[in-house]
Write an enzyme that holds these catalytic residues in place. Structure first.
Site, short mmCIF file in Angstrom:
data_model
loop_
_atom_site.label_atom_id
_atom_site.label_comp_id
_atom_site.label_asym_id
_atom_site.label_seq_id
_atom_site.Cartn_x
_atom_site.Cartn_y
_atom_site.Cartn_z
N GLU A 390 40.62 40.69 38.63
CA GLU A 390 40.09 40.56 39.50
C GLU A 390 38.18 41.10 38.95
O GLU A 390 37.65 41.27 40.66
CB GLU A 390 39.85 40.85 41.06
CG GLU A 390 41.28 40.78 41.30
CD GLU A 390 41.10 40.92 42.50
OE1 GLU A 390 41.38 42.04 42.77
OE2 GLU A 390 42.88 40.39 43.26
N GLU A 463 49.01 36.68 42.46
CA GLU A 463 49.02 37.62 43.52
C GLU A 463 48.51 36.75 44.71
O GLU A 463 47.79 35.64 44.26
CB GLU A 463 47.85 38.19 43.61
CG GLU A 463 48.22 39.71 42.74
CD GLU A 463 46.57 40.53 42.82
OE1 GLU A 463 46.33 40.85 44.21
OE2 GLU A 463 46.05 41.84 42.25
C1 GAL Z 1 44.62 41.90 45.04
C2 GAL Z 1 43.98 43.65 43.84
C3 GAL Z 1 45.13 43.88 44.17
C4 GAL Z 1 45.30 44.98 45.39
C5 GAL Z 1 45.51 43.55 46.43
C6 GAL Z 1 45.82 43.86 47.99
O1 GAL Z 1 42.70 42.23 45.17
O2 GAL Z 1 44.37 42.57 43.01
O3 GAL Z 1 45.26 45.42 43.15
O4 GAL Z 1 44.20 45.52 45.95
O5 GAL Z 1 44.51 42.46 46.88
O6 GAL Z 1 46.18 42.70 48.64
#
Ligand code: GAL
Length: 746
Positions: A390, A463
């Site tokens: 990210e 994610e």
């Molecule tokens: C994302 C990140 C993860 C975690 C997640 C929580 O932005 O890549 O490590 O923090 O959010 O939803």
């Protein structure tokens, strides 16, 4: 020939560092005998200060070196030290390393005292040094300190095999073959000639071999390539049939020297295309979760068995086909297990949103190399993540990380996980954290909306959910239901979109984090399981996506109480199941058969059943409450039953170990789960009680022996001592005592 000794035991640890240690003056300091893996500081489950483990500590150990090794080259191989290490042998600095997730080796040949004592001192800096990725800004995970992975003493002949990379080719054709690059390390002073032999075997049967005469110039690492051809009888590595083969490389030279290097490999073709992911030519929807390699109390410092068990949970309990090692290279035991059981892996370099200065970037590039050179033989790994998770676009930096990855490993695609749209596409696969879904109708974006391109590219959602809907295992039932449904909606949306090769959700297990994230108690409750790997209801959204003949799943998302929910009752009732239909009996009376909701969840193979309104028998607030029974049917036959009782009482304190046979090495562990259940075996989630874990024999509890039950249950890890015997474990609460279980340590 080489000899490799695992240095698990015999370490002494001091939670500080003094220059005295480098002068071999250890007196006057508190040294504690420890085994590896080791956490520099045990921390509470939650509400601790994450600075507590961020300090410089020292490990020392006496090394006895076999006099027969006098003409050998000797190395110490470190699998992982968080975050920076300086290694001294007999007061000589023999190596340093920055970065806690990748291995490093220190040559100690010239520092060894063959006749006598050898004092090894490792200075471990576990502070969040801004010069080392992932550090430099806030980040949503903890990088616990210590020598948290194994260390080995390796003795090799002067000319030895440094590494070998086996590249299966044409795996889908009869003419499949494997190209093997052998990296040979020759001492600086002499040229050598010899013979290199490569063989492929399975169950000790040699399938193919070849050899080559080699002339080695003096000095440096030299690469020789050999081919094993006509491997038509080799069986492919696949999700249900993870066939592995052993590759042996042998080198003999006229110096004379001899060495052998062994690795496991698998034959598969894994490629992400604009229209999906193809494994061995077959389109497979990627269905995975992200994993942090963290556990309660000891953080990262868990041995092989616990690492392997995590992979087993993802594959066999959650029925996933993929895991992303967020956000760093994880234990090789975990990856080995992924190979063995057929669980695909996306592996990435350490990092979280922040990009540091030029030196920091150079170190990140080194981590790309170290990750790939450690892991290039794992058939399970199909993608290298070469961006900082990210982070913003950085043309030069990411052009370089991609170049390194492609040069080292032309067989795998690269990806880089981002969360902003229209980011520069330098990789082979566009991997996006798509947090669009927040409960409404929008679930996932069309990939062109994300990439900004007007054509389709290989694309994975890496994610979703996570911080959009943090959910505790002991949250109120309506929230637990919505948590599970959000995961299910994403699976369904991805299932309908051929241009999304699949999804990897956030995340498998809750994890400790910094105070800027999570629920203030240093935990991000983003897992479909908690930190003890105990499932929330959302786990059943995944678990249910499997053929019911393999594993029938029937999980009504309810604790079955009249007044748990707003306005009372248990409706709308969601049932995560892979059954064709579910029959509900209330108070012994049949209240109907219910079917999967294909209309609302058309993209998954096994949609949940959603019953919006209560059948009349359920009555209203103020009316009677009854026992419930759910019966799942497959092909017209009842295959699974789930019962609820109207008036639950804490009845039994259950105890169950994942493994009943351990190694008596002072490091091995098994998880033991304690569940307080009612008359029909359901958790009593709101019980207010603690347990004391009693252990007899050569074992001990990792972390506290007295713990509160959380949501009706808790787990603990029992660790062996370096003495064989029977470990007896039981738990005692204020009202119940569990059975005693026996774990044999050999
Ligand atoms: C994302 C990140 C993860 C975690 C997640 C929580 O932005 O890549 O490590 O923090 O959010 O939803």
């Amino acid at each position: 020939m080489r000899s490799v000794i695992n240095l698990k035991q015999g370490w002494y640890y001091c939670d500080s560092f003094s220059d005295d240690f480098l002068r071999h003056d250890f007196a006057g300091y508190a040294w504690q005998e420890v085994t590896l893996p080791h956490a520099n500081k045990e921390i509470p489950y939650n509400y601790f200060d994450e600075r507590d483990y961020q300090f410089v500590s020292t490990y020392k150990r006496n090394l006895s070196i076999d006099p027969a090794h006098r003409n050998k080259r000797l190395f110490l191989d470190f699998d992982g030290v968080m975050a920076a290490a300086e290694v001294y042998l007999n007061q000589v600095l023999v190596g340093t390393h920055r970065g806690g997730y990748t291995p490093f080796s220190c040559e100690i040949t010239d520092a060894v005292n063959f006749g006598g004592d050898n004092q090894l001192v490792v200075v471990v800096d576990s502070t969040e040094r801004p010069d080392i990725p992932p550090f430099g800004n806030v980040m949503d995970y903890l990088c616990y300190g210590g020598i948290y992975r194994e260390v080995y003493l390796r003795a090799v002949d002067p000319v030895f095999i440094e590494n070998a990379f086996a590249k299966p080719k044409n795996v889908l054709a009869e003419s499949r073959e494997v190209e093997v690059d052998v990296y040979i390390n020759n001492p600086p002073s002499r040229a050598a000639a010899g013979q290199l032999c490569v063989s492929l075997s399975r169950d000790d049967q040699v399938i193919a071999q070849t050899s080559q005469a080699v002339e080695l110039d003096q000095g440096g690492i030299q690469v020789r390539t050999l081919y094993l051809t006509n491997l038509s009888e080799v069986e492919l590595w696949d999700l249900d049939t993870p066939n592995l083969y052993q590759l042996n490389v042998e080198l003999k030279t006229d110096l004379p020297t001899e060495d052998c290097f062994t690795t496991k490999i698998g034959f598969r073709e894994a490629v992400v295309r604009p229209d999906g992911f193809y494994l061995n030519g077959r389109r497979v929807k990627i269905r995975g979760l992200n994993r942090h390699q963290a556990w309660p109390y000891v953080g990262y410092a868990m041995p092989k068995r616990a690492q392997q068990h995590d992979a087993d949970i993802l594959k066999y309990e959650l029925h996933l086909n993929t895991v992303r090692t967020s956000h760093y290279p994880q234990s090789r035991h975990f990856l080995d297990r992924c190979d063995e059981i057929g669980l695909l892996v996306i592996e990435e370099i350490p990092g979280w949103q922040h990009i540091g200065d030029d030196q920091w970037k150079q170190l990140a590039c080194q981590h790309v190399r170290e990750m790939i050179q450690r892991d290039w033989n794992h058939p399970a790994i199909f993608l290298w993540g070469v961006r900082i998770n990210e982070s913003r676009d950085d043309h030069d930096f990411y052009t370089e990380t991609n170049r390194i990855a492609r040069e080292l490993d032309p067989t795998r695609q690269t990806c880089g996980i981002r969360f902003h749209a229209r980011s520069e596409f330098l990789e082979d696969v566009y991997t996006m954290n798509d947090f669009t879904h927040s409960g409404g109708d929008l679930v996932l974006r069309d990939q062109r909306q994300v990439t900004g391109l007007d054509y389709y590219v290989p694309y994975i959602v890496t994610e979703y959910n996570g911080h959009m809907y943090p959910t505790k295992r002991f949250d109120q039932e309506e929230r637990l239901m919505e948590h599970g449904l959000r995961h299910m909606r994403v699976l369904s949306a991805a299932g309908l979109d051929p241009h999304i090769a699949g999804t990897v959700g956030w995340c498998a297990f809750d994890y400790n984090t910094h105070y800027q994230f999570g629920s203030g108690d240093r935990i991000c409750y983003h897992g479909v399981m908690d930190m003890f790997r105990i499932p929330k209801f959302a786990a059943d959204a995944y678990r249910s996506q499997v053929d019911p003949k393999k594993d029938p799943v029937l999980s009504p998302v309810t604790i079955w109480a009249r007044g748990e929910r707003s306005i009372g009752g248990v409706f709308p009732l969601v049932i995560f199941t892979n059954c064709d239909s579910v029959e509900i009996k209330v108070d012994g009376q049949n209240s109907g058969k219910f079917y999967p909701n294909r209309l609302q969840f058309p993209g998954v193979e096994y949609p949940p059943i959603v019953i919006r309104h209560a059948p009349p028998v359920f009555g209203q607030w103020g009316s009677q409450w009854y026992d419930g029974e759910f019966v799942g049917y497959v092909d017209g036959q009842p295959v699974i039953v789930k019962k609820f009782i109207k008036n639950p009482v804490a009845t039994t304190l259950e105890i169950e170990a994942d493994h009943n046979h351990l190694d008596a090495d002072g490091c091995d562990v098994t998880r033991v789960v304690f569940r307080m259940v009612d008359q029909v075996g359901n958790l009593v989630p709101y019980i207010n009680d603690f347990i004391t874990i009693e252990v007899e024999g050569p074992g001990e509890v990792v972390g506290p022996k007295q713990v509160a039950l959380i949501g009706g249950c808790i787990a603990a890890w029992i660790k062996t001592k370096p003495t064989p015997g029977v470990i007896r474990v039981r738990a005692v609460s204020s009202r119940l005592t569990s059975e005693q279980i026996e774990i044999t340590a050999r």
